[in-house]
Design an enzyme around this catalytic site. Structure first.
Site, PDB file in Angstrom:
ATOM      1  N   CYS A 165       0.928  -1.173  -0.019  1.00  0.00           N
ATOM      2  CA  CYS A 165      -0.016   0.005   0.035  1.00  0.00           C
ATOM      3  C   CYS A 165       0.897   1.268   0.023  1.00  0.00           C
ATOM      4  O   CYS A 165       2.060   1.242   0.456  1.00  0.00           O
ATOM      5  CB  CYS A 165      -0.941   0.167   1.283  1.00  0.00           C
ATOM      6  SG  CYS A 165      -1.635  -1.260   1.612  1.00  0.00           S
ATOM      7  N   HIS A 173      16.621 -34.910 -15.307  1.00  0.00           N
ATOM      8  CA  HIS A 173      16.349 -35.321 -14.161  1.00  0.00           C
ATOM      9  C   HIS A 173      15.114 -35.284 -13.720  1.00  0.00           C
ATOM     10  O   HIS A 173      14.603 -35.478 -12.525  1.00  0.00           O
ATOM     11  CB  HIS A 173      17.354 -34.743 -12.927  1.00  0.00           C
ATOM     12  CG  HIS A 173      18.737 -35.151 -12.936  1.00  0.00           C
ATOM     13  ND1 HIS A 173      19.292 -36.277 -13.139  1.00  0.00           N
ATOM     14  CD2 HIS A 173      19.840 -34.321 -13.620  1.00  0.00           C
ATOM     15  CE1 HIS A 173      20.522 -36.322 -13.240  1.00  0.00           C
ATOM     16  NE2 HIS A 173      20.806 -34.972 -13.605  1.00  0.00           N
ATOM     17  N   LYS A 228      10.374 -12.910 -15.532  1.00  0.00           N
ATOM     18  CA  LYS A 228      10.114 -11.607 -16.475  1.00  0.00           C
ATOM     19  C   LYS A 228       8.795 -12.194 -17.383  1.00  0.00           C
ATOM     20  O   LYS A 228       7.639 -11.628 -17.295  1.00  0.00           O
ATOM     21  CB  LYS A 228      10.990 -11.133 -17.202  1.00  0.00           C
ATOM     22  CG  LYS A 228      12.002 -10.331 -16.633  1.00  0.00           C
ATOM     23  CD  LYS A 228      11.597  -9.106 -16.124  1.00  0.00           C
ATOM     24  CE  LYS A 228      11.316  -9.318 -14.734  1.00  0.00           C
ATOM     25  NZ  LYS A 228      12.412  -9.130 -13.758  1.00  0.00           N
ATOM     26  N   GLU A 267      15.841 -15.459 -14.438  1.00  0.00           N
ATOM     27  CA  GLU A 267      15.046 -14.105 -14.328  1.00  0.00           C
ATOM     28  C   GLU A 267      14.287 -13.958 -15.542  1.00  0.00           C
ATOM     29  O   GLU A 267      13.394 -13.272 -15.788  1.00  0.00           O
ATOM     30  CB  GLU A 267      16.539 -13.062 -14.448  1.00  0.00           C
ATOM     31  CG  GLU A 267      15.796 -11.802 -14.655  1.00  0.00           C
ATOM     32  CD  GLU A 267      14.896 -11.216 -13.636  1.00  0.00           C
ATOM     33  OE1 GLU A 267      15.044 -11.752 -12.600  1.00  0.00           O
ATOM     34  OE2 GLU A 267      14.487 -10.031 -13.792  1.00  0.00           O
TER      35      GLU A 267
END
Ligand code: M6R
Length: 613
Positions: free
Chosen positions: A2, A509, A490, A486
């Site tokens: 907030c 795996h 995004k 990253e």
């Protein structure tokens, strides 16, 4: 979460609040509200209109009466109580005279509410915050001044708060207080402001002050005075701010994210500026740790969240390679509850763009309690992280408004690599000419990022062709792995598509079972150490029908045979590649999100700064 704002003594109260709230929307935007107060009268407007709440509030406020010199405003990211107008702030007490706004969580609100209700108070919302209005009401009923009433009330609450209260029976005064959630005060002749963050009042105040935990401030037109929770006077620390409003606006771009992606070369340059003294010594911005202590570091622990955590993961490779000290990278929300081991010689690095992420702040507090020395890497001067760390390196990326972090990431990697080089310098784990060469190389990265940005149109074109895809795996090895994480973050936060980041070697795996025609594998293949192994991993996914998008260096002639689409980037030293390779991944995520009609600056369910656990 907030955003809060307040002003007292203004001839332009409504515009100040509404403009400020628009600049605080990155802190939450599922509802918004204001209260204007003058002797004997409180006027309130609240609205819940999804991502457009502040805009809708402006329309609602066209009906506001004029002549109010004081008011408070709030933009909300819901924690307790659905994002509906009834739960939007400001909240009022039973008399309707007292209005409060709150950012944080009152942890003992249930018990307080029960007590207040048993004494006859009526609640109108499902929030944890409303108890504050009624507690203050009770203290005021005893004849206490507003400041004293707020102090007395806060002694009863547990949790986090940046709170501001007004009372129509003591108009022209706002009382604000902070614990954990951020709060600043601003002044200009005859007017005093409060806000969660500086941009909200940047063009109005001429001086800015940080409020610390458990401090209470009384704001009047003539200025402010502050006390602690015991009632003793305290002095607020003045901040030196060199931003202009231009920085806080879009600068001609369609949205903040686009602007911020483009600002990355500058963010890296600014972060590296003046880092070396004439004798070659690398410097931090603030340093309260001795060289001796840094030299003797036995273990490094990096704590961070989201994108900052990915930057921390890149730093692990650099610190271990250059400074020869073991590094653990921890998710900050996990660190403090794990009973972490802090031995003598542990250096904790907190990484946070905002410097206010509650998980990271609590993690460094825990580390300090256990005896660690703490270095903060933050983009915000005077943030909680900066103030509470023993040493600070600022990422000078400028204000980042878009919820998705872009320029902060490259600046964090640059700052953390500066830190790695300083450790290597002190520990003599690299010869001086290697430190020199690496530092020069680091300075060259801004140019390479600029060249990566020039290829935007091609990346957008690839994104357009993949708009129908729904499943994405981002893979990489070595520092290509955190870069992949990253890239995946995004894409998921902006486009709402399923995207996962994996170490390329880990695919076989388990996740390889998910690879089939229609799945897109985005591979970061620029790391020259492990290039051949990456090519084998690509062959494996290709054989199972995946569509392959490769981020590859300009001179890589092997990649075309395996990839359906190649996003070219200039080659650089392996440990610098995340700053360059992330650029096409950011643009890809941006273009996919735009193609799907998403709001790139304000993805659903998220807020820029996460100040609740
Ligand atoms: O301000 P911080 O760097 O501490 O924020 C950490 C994360 O909340 C932030 O990086 C988040 O993951 C971004 N939305 C990522 O784009």
């Amino acid at each position: 979460m907030c955003g809060i704002i307040g002003v007292v003594g203004s001839s332009d109260t409504l515009a100040t609040l509404l403009e400020g709230l628009a600049r605080l929307e990155y802190r939450g935007y599922d509802s918004a509200g204001i209260a204007l107060v003058r002797p004997g009268e409180t006027w309130r407007a609240r609205i819940a209109s999804g991502t457009e709440s502040v805009q809708a509030l402006k329309v609602e406020c066209e009906l506001a009466p004029s002549g109010f010199a004081s008011g408070i405003g709030h933009t909300r990211w819901a924690t307790h109580g659905a994002p509906e107008a009834i739960n939007a702030h400001p909240h009022l007490d039973c008399s309707g005279n007292i209005a409060i706004i709150h950012n944080g969580i009152i942890e003992n609100h249930t018990e307080l509410q029960e007590q207040l209700e048993s004494r006859g108070h009526l609640f109108n919302s499902l929030t944890d915050s409303e108890v504050l209005a009624h507690l203050i009401e009770e203290s005021r009923a005893k004849g206490l001044e507003l400041m004293e009433a707020v102090r007395e009330s806060l002694l009863l609450v547990r949790g986090a708060f940046a709170v501001a209260a007004m009372d129509a029976t003591e108009a022209d005064v706002i009382v604000a207080a902070r614990r954990i959630s951020p709060l600043i005060v601003g002044t200009a002749p005859g007017v005093t402001y409060l806000a969660s963050d500086i941009p909200a009042i940047l063009d109005r105040a001429t001086a800015f002050y940080a409020v610390n935990d458990d401090e209470i401030v009384r704001l009047g037109p003539e200025g402010f005075r502050a006390i602690d929770l015991e009632g003793s006077p305290v002095r607020l620390h003045q901040l030196s701010i060199d931003w202009d409003l231009e920085t806080a606006e879009k600068g001609g771009h369609e949205d903040f994210m686009s602007k911020e992606i483009n600002e990355q070369p500058e963010a890296i340059r600014a972060t590296l500026l003046d880092r070396r003294r004439k004798d070659g010594t690398i410097t931090f911005d603030e340093m309260r740790i001795s060289d001796e202590e840094l030299r003797e570091v036995k273990r490094v622990v990096i704590v961070a969240a989201g994108t900052s955590h990915h930057a921390g993961q890149v730093a692990k490779y650099a610190i271990e390679r250059w400074a020869k000290v073991g590094v653990d990278v921890d998710i900050s929300s996990e660190y403090r509850y794990r009973d972490p081991i802090v031995e003598v010689g542990t250096l904790v690095i907190g990484v946070s763009q905002s410097g206010e992420t509650i998980d990271t702040i609590q993690a460094i507090r825990e580390a300090k309690r256990r005896g660690a020395r703490v270095v903060g890497v933050s983009n915000i001067v005077g943030s909680s992280l900066a103030r509470e760390s023993d040493a600070v390196i600022y990422t000078r990326a400028g204000l980042e408004v878009s919820v998705a972090s872009t320029k902060a990431f490259v600046a964090q990697v640059a700052a953390l690599e500066v830190l790695a080089l300083r450790l290597a310098q002190l520990r003599e784990t690299l010869p001086p000419h290697d430190v020199d060469a690496l530092f020069k190389g680091l300075n060259h990265v801004a140019k390479q990022v600029g060249r990566a940005l020039e290829r935007r149109a091609h990346v957008e074109d690839v994104a357009k062709q993949l708009l129908g895809s729904r499943d994405f795996f981002f893979i990489g090895r070595h520092v290509g792995f955190p870069t992949s994480l990253e890239g995946a973050l995004k894409l998921k936060e902006l486009s709402y598509l399923h995207a996962e980041g994996y170490p390329a070697g880990e695919l076989k795996h388990g996740p390889l079972a998910l690879i089939e025609p229609g799945v897109v594998v985005v591979a970061v293949t620029t790391d020259l150490f492990l290039h051949e192994k990456m090519l084998s991993n690509l062959a494996e996914v290709k054989a199972r029908g995946a569509t392959v998008v490769a981020v590859a260096t300009d001179d890589d002639e092997t990649i075309d045979a395996l990839a359906d689409y190649v996003l070219r980037v200039p080659a650089t030293e392996p440990l610098f590649t995340p700053m360059v390779d992330v650029v096409p991944l950011q643009i890809f995520a941006y273009a996919m999100a735009k193609g799907l009609g998403r709001n790139v600056d304000r993805p659903r369910n998220l807020a820029k700064t996460v100040t609740v656990e």
